[in-house]
Design an enzyme around this catalytic site. Sequence first.
Site, mmCIF file in Angstrom:
data_model
loop_
_atom_site.group_PDB
_atom_site.id
_atom_site.type_symbol
_atom_site.label_atom_id
_atom_site.label_comp_id
_atom_site.label_asym_id
_atom_site.label_seq_id
_atom_site.Cartn_x
_atom_site.Cartn_y
_atom_site.Cartn_z
ATOM 1 C CG ASN A 196 -1.704 1.306 1.358
ATOM 2 O OD1 ASN A 196 -2.660 1.514 0.605
ATOM 3 N ND2 ASN A 196 -1.336 2.188 2.291
ATOM 4 C CD GLU A 197 -1.641 5.640 0.281
ATOM 5 O OE1 GLU A 197 -1.070 6.179 1.252
ATOM 6 O OE2 GLU A 197 -2.810 5.899 -0.056
ATOM 7 N N PRO A 198 3.518 2.573 -1.587
ATOM 8 C CG PRO A 198 4.301 1.239 -3.333
ATOM 9 C CD PRO A 198 3.031 1.720 -2.693
ATOM 10 C CB ALA A 234 -1.400 -0.009 -3.840
ATOM 11 C CG HIS A 274 -4.386 4.608 -3.140
ATOM 12 N ND1 HIS A 274 -3.756 4.193 -1.982
ATOM 13 C CD2 HIS A 274 -4.797 3.479 -3.771
ATOM 14 C CE1 HIS A 274 -3.785 2.872 -1.923
ATOM 15 N NE2 HIS A 274 -4.410 2.420 -2.994
#
Length: 555
Positions: A196-198, A234, A274
Amino acid sequence: MTLICAIAMQGAAQVPVSNPISIRVDLAEPQGPYKPIYGWFGYDESNYTTMKYGKQLLTELHDLSPGPVYIRAHHLLTSGNGVAELKWSSSNVYTLDANGKPVYDFTITDQTFDAFQKAGVRPMVELGFMPKDLAATVTGVNEYQVHFPKNTVSGASNNPPKDYAAWSELIRKYTEHLVQRYGKEQVRTWYFEVWNEPDIGYWHGTPEEYFKLYDYSVAGIRAALPNAIVGGPASTGPTSDRASAFLDDFLKHCLNDKSAANGGAIPLDFISFHPKGRPTVVDGHVQMGLANELKAVENGFRIVATYPKYIKLPIILSEADPEGCAACSMKMNPSNAYRNGPLYPTYTAAAIKALFDLQDRYKVNLISMLSWSFEFEGKDYFEGFRTLATNGVDKPVLNVFRMAGLMSGERVSTSSTGQVSLDDILSAGVKQTPDVDAIATKAEHEAAVMLWNYHDDDVPAVGVEVQVTITGIPPTVKRVLLEHYRIDGSHSNSYTAWKEMGSPQTPTEAQYAKLKAAGQLELLGSPEWLDVSGGKITISTELPRQATSLMHLKW
């Protein structure tokens, strides 16, 4: 004088202007398929899945759509005791024994996924975060978990693995277990997303280390389920140069590089990022930031569209929201006061149409606008979290997803004299005239028109009179049944009902029953049969500011 003016404005908000808005819908002019992009939801606290109101809400989410509803949750691999906190959960799936050998424990995992199965929803399996015994550089008692409201992503749960091969084996074992428990054919319909959101604090490594994590994750998944649906990255909405570069570099990696795990081609079955809006408080009221969310979407679509190999891949907006912190209540961030009332659903309705329009503009394949919103157990009623329900009472925003679930078939042409164009929204938001617009669909023996009166500024304002003219009804149809649903200050609105009963934090049984009823999608009036003349009908309605309607026609 100030109080008198405020009361006068509140009254004026219900008075329609004299010049009606004309909305035209042509059922004979298809625009493309209506995909159930609305049927995706997510939340930080995966352990809420098995709690009282979590299980209740999952069932309601299943029931809002005729097709599959997907659920994405953080912390599926995080170490801990399985007790949820704000922005934290755990499964304790992986530990090392005294001899340094891996121990895999799927007890909490099974409880979570069994709840998904019982509710009839499908998991979007987000692979995160790093188990404590696998995380690089964990030192000190408090360095793994950081408690909200501190910066929860600063802990070692967001570190890279100290051993990528061990991580890949964990993912293989995890996938293998899911296949054994739920069946290969079922798990084949799930989406596996890596991390998630790397591109921000959720990942404490470099972009290159994330690409390596992706490679080893996908290798582990495919070793257990060769035809699994895998993707990423993501990342956050590509509005900054950094976020845009991260998404672009990830696609280049998948296209041009060899897998760090096995030296082969790098599978990519979907692309995720996102987009978020940015509400603020202006002159004492909330001003939404729809333009910010849509700009992020547009930039992401533009990047994907530059890759011929990937332009038709499914795009999952695996968090698509008015802002970025579901656990930040309006007590913490006053700009989040939009979350309880009809503004949130109206914003969402306007966003749905804009997302389809951006998809069509860039010729990409959008399949999801995942709302990062669920519920928080044990919190005050209407505390102002980004949630779909509060203590088991559905909030107005859940009803816009119910409206969307009543639409099906093909999107058809709409036009409105009150529309704010997509380009104007992208450049300046909806800060001058309101956006009075619609999206419509046609299926066999039915049609639906969702319309709204949206403005970024949440202030009292006059409503509008709207005339909706629907053409292209089949020539053999002489009468249609109209079911007109409404979300506004007094319909499909448990928040108004709660305030009218004095805002109780311990409602009586009778009050709770009234709140539950008020949280359901409500008809504006009784269903009625309308005569069709020449394939056309006209429906007039008054639409208050920040109101959403669904006109559902059957024949």
